[in-house]
Design a protein around this motif. Structure first.
Motif, PDB file in Angstrom:
ATOM      1  N   VAL A  79       0.847  -1.194   0.000  1.00 35.97           N
ATOM      2  CA  VAL A  79       0.000   0.000   0.000  1.00 35.97           C
ATOM      3  C   VAL A  79       0.884   1.246   0.000  1.00 35.97           C
ATOM      4  N   THR A  80       0.259   2.392  -0.233  1.00 37.47           N
ATOM      5  CA  THR A  80       0.934   3.684  -0.141  1.00 37.47           C
ATOM      6  C   THR A  80       0.132   4.556   0.815  1.00 37.47           C
ATOM      7  N   THR A  81       0.811   5.205   1.743  1.00 39.05           N
ATOM      8  CA  THR A  81       0.109   6.034   2.724  1.00 39.05           C
ATOM      9  C   THR A  81      -0.558   7.236   2.062  1.00 39.05           C
ATOM     10  N   ASN A  82      -1.676   7.649   2.628  1.00 46.40           N
ATOM     11  CA  ASN A  82      -2.441   8.781   2.097  1.00 46.40           C
ATOM     12  C   ASN A  82      -1.905  10.110   2.631  1.00 46.40           C
ATOM     13  N   HIS A  83      -2.632  11.193   2.398  1.00 48.11           N
ATOM     14  CA  HIS A  83      -2.197  12.540   2.796  1.00 48.11           C
ATOM     15  C   HIS A  83      -1.996  12.687   4.301  1.00 48.11           C
ATOM     16  N   ASP A  84      -2.630  11.814   5.084  1.00 48.10           N
ATOM     17  CA  ASP A  84      -2.516  11.861   6.537  1.00 48.10           C
ATOM     18  C   ASP A  84      -1.483  10.863   7.056  1.00 48.10           C
ATOM     19  N   GLY A  85      -0.731  10.222   6.153  1.00 48.08           N
ATOM     20  CA  GLY A  85       0.267   9.240   6.559  1.00 48.08           C
ATOM     21  C   GLY A  85      -0.324   7.898   6.959  1.00 48.08           C
ATOM     22  N   ARG A  86      -1.601   7.708   6.678  1.00 44.07           N
ATOM     23  CA  ARG A  86      -2.297   6.466   7.035  1.00 44.07           C
ATOM     24  C   ARG A  86      -2.671   5.695   5.777  1.00 44.07           C
ATOM     25  N   CYS A  87      -3.087   4.463   5.975  1.00 43.80           N
ATOM     26  CA  CYS A  87      -3.619   3.658   4.869  1.00 43.80           C
ATOM     27  C   CYS A  87      -5.129   3.886   4.829  1.00 43.80           C
ATOM     28  N   ASP A  88      -5.711   3.787   3.661  1.00 43.87           N
ATOM     29  CA  ASP A  88      -7.143   4.055   3.518  1.00 43.87           C
ATOM     30  C   ASP A  88      -8.019   2.993   4.172  1.00 43.87           C
ATOM     31  N   GLU A  89      -7.450   1.832   4.426  1.00 45.59           N
ATOM     32  CA  GLU A  89      -8.178   0.755   5.098  1.00 45.59           C
ATOM     33  C   GLU A  89      -7.180  -0.068   5.905  1.00 45.59           C
ATOM     34  N   PRO A  90      -7.656  -0.892   6.847  1.00 42.78           N
ATOM     35  CA  PRO A  90      -6.732  -1.726   7.612  1.00 42.78           C
ATOM     36  C   PRO A  90      -5.899  -2.626   6.684  1.00 42.78           C
TER      37      PRO A  90
END
Length: 117
Positions: free
Chosen positions: A38-49
């Motif tokens: 996966v690639t982290t989103n704008h908040d540094g998180r993944c969009d799903e677990p």
């Protein structure tokens, strides 16, 4: 329902680690099986677990964060070879019914992690 999540924090620049490639592997002895990239989103998180429900089983796992590529993409002046490049975190999941949050705090010179909530 158990789940595995992650989060990348860029401690050098004081912001979320956006656009960091993260690989997840299941470990069994010396064997390593790729589960997800996966690639982290704008908040540094993944969009799903990364894993949840019946996909999350007790055992050993590995997360590989492509931190060096992230800092290079920002134009950070990095030595060759990079001091921090791919950050490998090996951890165990004992209770598949729990939430395991494995964040990475990273700079070009150091990193740390903990079991978050």
């Amino acid at each position: 329902m158990g789940k595995l999540t992650t989060h990348v924090l860029d401690t050098a620049n004081g912001r979320p680690g956006s656009g960091v490639q993260v690989e997840l592997f299941a470990l069994s002895g010396d064997a390593r099986r790729a589960l997800k990239t996966v690639t982290t989103n704008h908040d540094g998180r993944c969009d799903e677990p990364l894993l949840e429900g019946t996909a999350l089983i007790a055992g050993e796992y590995e997360l590989v964060f492509h931190a060096g590529d992230y800092f290079a993409s920002l134009g950070t002046n990095l030595p060759q070879p990079r001091f921090v490049d791919r950050v490998v975190l090996r951890f165990g999941i004992a209770d598949a019914g729990s939430h395991y949050h494995v964040p990475l705090l990273v700079s070009p010179w150091s990193y740390s992690t903990y079991r978050g909530s």
